[in-house]
Design a protein around this motif. Structure first.
Motif, PDB file in Angstrom:
ATOM      1  N   VAL A 176      -2.497 -11.915 -16.067  1.00 53.08           N
ATOM      2  CA  VAL A 176      -1.241 -11.903 -15.162  1.00 53.08           C
ATOM      3  C   VAL A 176      -1.450 -12.220 -13.799  1.00 53.08           C
ATOM      4  O   VAL A 176      -0.600 -12.757 -13.129  1.00 53.08           O
ATOM      5  N   THR A 177      -2.794 -11.854 -13.487  1.00 54.41           N
ATOM      6  CA  THR A 177      -3.019 -11.830 -12.053  1.00 54.41           C
ATOM      7  C   THR A 177      -3.044 -13.372 -11.351  1.00 54.41           C
ATOM      8  O   THR A 177      -2.687 -13.290 -10.165  1.00 54.41           O
ATOM      9  N   PRO A 178      -3.121 -14.702 -11.947  1.00 52.77           N
ATOM     10  CA  PRO A 178      -3.084 -15.630 -11.574  1.00 52.77           C
ATOM     11  C   PRO A 178      -1.636 -16.411 -11.202  1.00 52.77           C
ATOM     12  O   PRO A 178      -1.060 -16.508 -10.096  1.00 52.77           O
ATOM     13  N   VAL A 179      -0.518 -15.289 -11.903  1.00 51.71           N
ATOM     14  CA  VAL A 179       0.718 -15.487 -11.578  1.00 51.71           C
ATOM     15  C   VAL A 179       1.233 -14.531 -10.237  1.00 51.71           C
ATOM     16  O   VAL A 179       1.786 -15.042  -9.546  1.00 51.71           O
ATOM     17  N   TYR A 180       0.461 -13.546 -10.166  1.00 49.77           N
ATOM     18  CA  TYR A 180       0.602 -12.831  -8.886  1.00 49.77           C
ATOM     19  C   TYR A 180       0.187 -13.650  -7.813  1.00 49.77           C
ATOM     20  O   TYR A 180       0.937 -13.599  -6.690  1.00 49.77           O
ATOM     21  N   LYS A 181      -0.787 -14.362  -8.050  1.00 50.75           N
ATOM     22  CA  LYS A 181      -1.429 -15.227  -6.740  1.00 50.75           C
ATOM     23  C   LYS A 181      -0.558 -16.383  -6.502  1.00 50.75           C
ATOM     24  O   LYS A 181      -0.332 -16.863  -5.450  1.00 50.75           O
ATOM     25  N   ARG A 182       0.179 -16.895  -7.678  1.00 48.16           N
ATOM     26  CA  ARG A 182       0.925 -18.220  -7.298  1.00 48.16           C
ATOM     27  C   ARG A 182       2.094 -17.849  -6.778  1.00 48.16           C
ATOM     28  O   ARG A 182       2.663 -18.304  -5.669  1.00 48.16           O
ATOM     29  N   ASP A 183       2.783 -16.540  -6.942  1.00 41.40           N
ATOM     30  CA  ASP A 183       4.061 -16.240  -6.873  1.00 41.40           C
ATOM     31  C   ASP A 183       4.467 -15.025  -5.960  1.00 41.40           C
ATOM     32  O   ASP A 183       5.493 -15.127  -5.428  1.00 41.40           O
ATOM     33  N   LEU A 184       3.734 -14.193  -5.624  1.00 42.64           N
ATOM     34  CA  LEU A 184       3.768 -13.109  -5.165  1.00 42.64           C
ATOM     35  C   LEU A 184       2.920 -12.736  -3.919  1.00 42.64           C
ATOM     36  O   LEU A 184       1.859 -13.213  -3.888  1.00 42.64           O
ATOM     37  N   THR A 185       3.502 -11.952  -3.111  1.00 36.89           N
ATOM     38  CA  THR A 185       2.821 -11.413  -1.757  1.00 36.89           C
ATOM     39  C   THR A 185       2.495  -9.966  -2.014  1.00 36.89           C
ATOM     40  O   THR A 185       3.119  -8.961  -2.098  1.00 36.89           O
ATOM     41  N   ILE A 186       1.109  -9.890  -2.304  1.00 33.86           N
ATOM     42  CA  ILE A 186       0.571  -8.535  -2.898  1.00 33.86           C
ATOM     43  C   ILE A 186       0.867  -7.273  -1.921  1.00 33.86           C
ATOM     44  O   ILE A 186       1.047  -6.077  -2.097  1.00 33.86           O
ATOM     45  N   GLU A 187       0.846  -7.897  -0.753  1.00 35.32           N
ATOM     46  CA  GLU A 187       0.941  -6.577   0.283  1.00 35.32           C
ATOM     47  C   GLU A 187       2.355  -6.173   0.165  1.00 35.32           C
ATOM     48  O   GLU A 187       2.519  -4.990   0.898  1.00 35.32           O
ATOM     49  N   ASN A 188       3.313  -6.712  -0.446  1.00 40.33           N
ATOM     50  CA  ASN A 188       4.570  -6.062  -0.769  1.00 40.33           C
ATOM     51  C   ASN A 188       4.687  -5.050  -1.582  1.00 40.33           C
ATOM     52  O   ASN A 188       5.879  -4.327  -1.734  1.00 40.33           O
ATOM     53  N   TYR A 189       3.398  -4.741  -2.336  1.00 45.08           N
ATOM     54  CA  TYR A 189       3.500  -3.998  -3.471  1.00 45.08           C
ATOM     55  C   TYR A 189       2.752  -2.646  -2.758  1.00 45.08           C
ATOM     56  O   TYR A 189       1.645  -2.571  -2.401  1.00 45.08           O
TER      57      TYR A 189
END
Length: 476
Positions: A176-189
Motif C-alpha cells: 500500500v505504501t506506493p499508493v501513499y507515495k503517489r497520492d498522499l501527503t504523509i505529513e498530514n497524518y
C-alpha cells in the motif's frame, strides 16, 4: 480498466473517520489515520487515484471537479459518515451522470441491502473482504459475476451475490505504501503518541479475540489472523524507508500483531537489522521475553486496549484479559522502557458509577504514558449492537454514534446509568489522569528535552482544552 477514483469524502471538520480509523469520530487531539483499507484495492487497480479529503482539507467542490474525469468512484463509508457520504455521491453524480459508484466499509459489509435502499444513486456495495471484488468491478466485469457484491440491476432491483471466500495468501496483496507515495501527503497524518511523520500499514488481517464491541474482526477481517510472510513485510518496510526518508516511526496496524509471538519476534529481529523505530497494537498479556525481543529491536511504543479496570466488565465484553495479567504486562513494559498509549472505553455493559471510578483509578495505577478515553460505540454488525437492541440500551436518535459536529456521544444507557453520566465521565477521566503532579512533570520533562516536542505538546494542549470545552457545551 475503468478510470477509478478511491475516495474518503469530505466530512465533519477534523473527523477521523477514514478507512483505517477504529473509532470514527473527532478526537480530543486532532489526528488522522492512513486510509489503508482504501489504499489496498487502489494498489490493485492500475491507473487509479486515491483522494483522502479530510486530512488534506479537500472540499466537496474540488472532489466533484475531479470526479468528472472518472468512470468509477469507490468510497469508504461508516455509520457516522454515511449520510454525508451520500450527499457527496449525489453531487458527483450530478456533475458526472455516467459515474458508477461503489461503497466499501464495515457499514455496508453488514448492511448492504439497506444501504442501497437508502442511497439510490449507489450502484453496488462490496461486502466483507472487498479488495479483489473491487478490482474485478474496476475491470468492467458484469457485476452479476463478482462474488462479494450486493448491487442494483437495470430494473432497480437489489441483488446479493454469493459471499467471497476470504483471502488466504496475504502475500498476493500488493504494497500500500506506493499508493501513499503517489497520492498522499504523509505529513498530514499524525496523532498524539506516534512520532511525526509516521507510516502505518498491516502485516495481517483478522483477530482471534471475540471482543463484543470491536468493529473490524466482526465485519471485515474475521476472527482468523491471516498474515503476510515476514519477508513480504520487511520488503515493504525497506521500500517505504527509501521512499519516505522523513518517516520517524512505522506503525503496524494489525488488530493484534502480538497474537503470534514467534512471528512477532521474527519481524522484530528483521526490523532491528534495519534500525527501524516501530510501534504496534498489543493486548496487555504479552510475555516479558517477547517484549524484550521487541524492545531490543526498535519497538518504542505499544497501543494497548485495556478498556476497563473492572474484571466483570472485561468478562462481559469477552476481552479475554485478566486485570492482574494486564498489570504485570504494564510493569514489564515500564521496566523495559516500552512506552504505552492506553485506550479505555466507558459505558460498556455492566458499567456503573463505581466501575467508572474503578477504571479511572486503575489507569492512574498502571500509568501508561498517554491515554485515549472512548465511549462504548455499538456499531452495526457487532455483538454489542445486537445486545443493545435486544436490551433497549440504544435509542434510535443515537444510532449515528456522533453528534452534528462529529463528536462521539454516549449512545448507550442503562436503567442504573444515564447517557449524561457516561458522557461527563470522559472529562473526569482525562482530568483525573493528566492533572497529577507526576504526570505533569513527565510531560514537561519530555517537552524540555526537545523543542519540537514542546511545540507539538503545546499545540495538542490547546486542542485538548478546546475539545473539552466543546464537549461541555453539548453535554446532554
Amino acid at each position: 480498466m475503468m478510470r477509478t477514483l478511491f475516495l474518503q469524502a469530505p466530512s465533519f471538520d477534523g473527523f477521523d473517520g477514514g478507512a483505517g480509523s477504529r473509532y470514527q469520530a473527532r478526537r480530543e487531539v486532532q489526528s488522522f489515520w492512513y486510509p489503508t483499507w482504501l489504499a489496498q484495492p487502489a494498489a490493485l487497480v492500475e491507473g487509479s487515484k486515491l483522494i483522502d479529503a479530510p486530512p488534506h482539507r479537500i472540499g466537496l467542490e474540488e472532489v466533484v471537479k475531479q470526479a468528472r474525469d472518472y468512470d468509477l468512484a469507490v468510497l469508504h463509508t461508516s455509520t457516522p459518515s454515511f449520510r454525508s457520504d451520500v450527499k457527496t455521491i449525489e453531487a458527483m453524480k450530478a456533475a458526472n451522470p455516467d459515474l458508477k459508484v461503489g461503497l466499501i466499509g464495515a457499514k455496508v459489509a453488514v448492511d448492504g441491502d439497506k444501504s442501497l435502499e437508502t442511497a439510490p444513486l449507489v450502484d453496488f456495495v462490496a461486502r466483507n473482504e472487498f479488495d479483489f471484488a473491487i478490482k474485478e468491478a474496476a475491470e468492467g466485469r458484469d457485476l452479476a459475476t463478482i462474488t462479494g457484491l450486493t448491487w442494483r440491476n437495470k430494473a432497480g432491483a437489489i441483488v446479493r451475490n454469493p459471499d467471497r471466500p476470504v483471502l488466504e495468501n496475504m502475500d498476493l496483496l500488493p504494497f500500500v505504501t506506493p499508493v501513499y507515495k503517489r497520492d498522499l501527503t504523509i505529513e498530514n497524518y499524525f496523532n498524539g503518541y506516534l512520532k511525526h511523520p509516521y507510516l502505518s500499514f498491516y502485516t495481517g488481517r483478522g483477530c482471534k479475540s471475540r471482543c463484543t464491541y470491536c468493529l473490524w474482526p466482526q465485519t471485515v477481517g474475521g476472527h482468523r489472523y491471516r498474515t503476510r510472510s515476514v519477508g513480504h513485510v520487511i520488503e515493504e518496510v525497506r521500500w517505504a524507508r527509501a521512499a519516505f526518508p522523513q518517516v520517524k516511526e512505522f506503525f503496524f496496524d494489525d488488530d493484534t500483531l502480538t497474537d503470534d509471538a514467534p512471528r512477532t519476534e521474527a519481524i522484530a529481529r528483521e526490523l532491528g537489522k534495519l534500525g527501524i523505530v516501530w510501534a504496534c497494537n498489543a493486548k496487555p498479556n504479552v510475555k516479558r521475553s517477547t517484549l524484550k525481543v521487541m524492545k531490543d529491536n526498535g519497538c518504542r511504543l505499544l497501543l494497548v486496549g485495556y478498556e476497563s479496570g473492572n474484571q466483570q466488565i472485561l468478562h462481559n465484553i469477552k476481552k479475554g484479559i485478566l486485570v492482574d495479567v494486564a498489570k504485570r504486562f504494564t510493569k514489564d513494559c515500564h521496566e523495559l522502557g516500552i512506552v504505552i498509549h492506553g485506550t479505555f472505553i466507558l459505558g460498556l455493559p455492566g458499567e456503573t458509577s463505581e466501575t467508572i471510578r474503578q477504571t479511572i483509578q486503575y489507569a492512574k495505577e498502571i500509568n501508561p504514558h498517554t491515554i485515549q478515553v472512548s465511549l462504548a460505540a455499538p456499531y452495526p454488525g457487532t455483538f454489542l449492537y445486537k445486545q443493545a437492541l435486544e436490551n433497549g440500551w440504544l435509542d434510535d436518535a443515537n444510532a449515528d454514534l456522533v453528534n452534528d459536529d462529529g463528536v462521539q456521544i454516549a449512545p448507550l444507557h442503562y436503567p442504573h446509568l444515564a447517557h449524561s453520566e457516561i458522557f461527563r465521565s470522559v472529562d473526569e477521566f482525562y482530568r483525573s489522569f493528566y492533572f497529577r503532579i507526576p504526570k505533569i512533570a513527565s510531560i514537561v520533562g519530555e517537552m524540555a528535552l526537545s523543542p519540537e516536542m514542546m511545540k507539538r505538546r503545546l499545540k495538542e494542549g490547546v486542542e485538548f482544552f478546546r475539545f473539552l470545552r466543546e464537549r461541555r457545551e453539548v453535554a446532554p
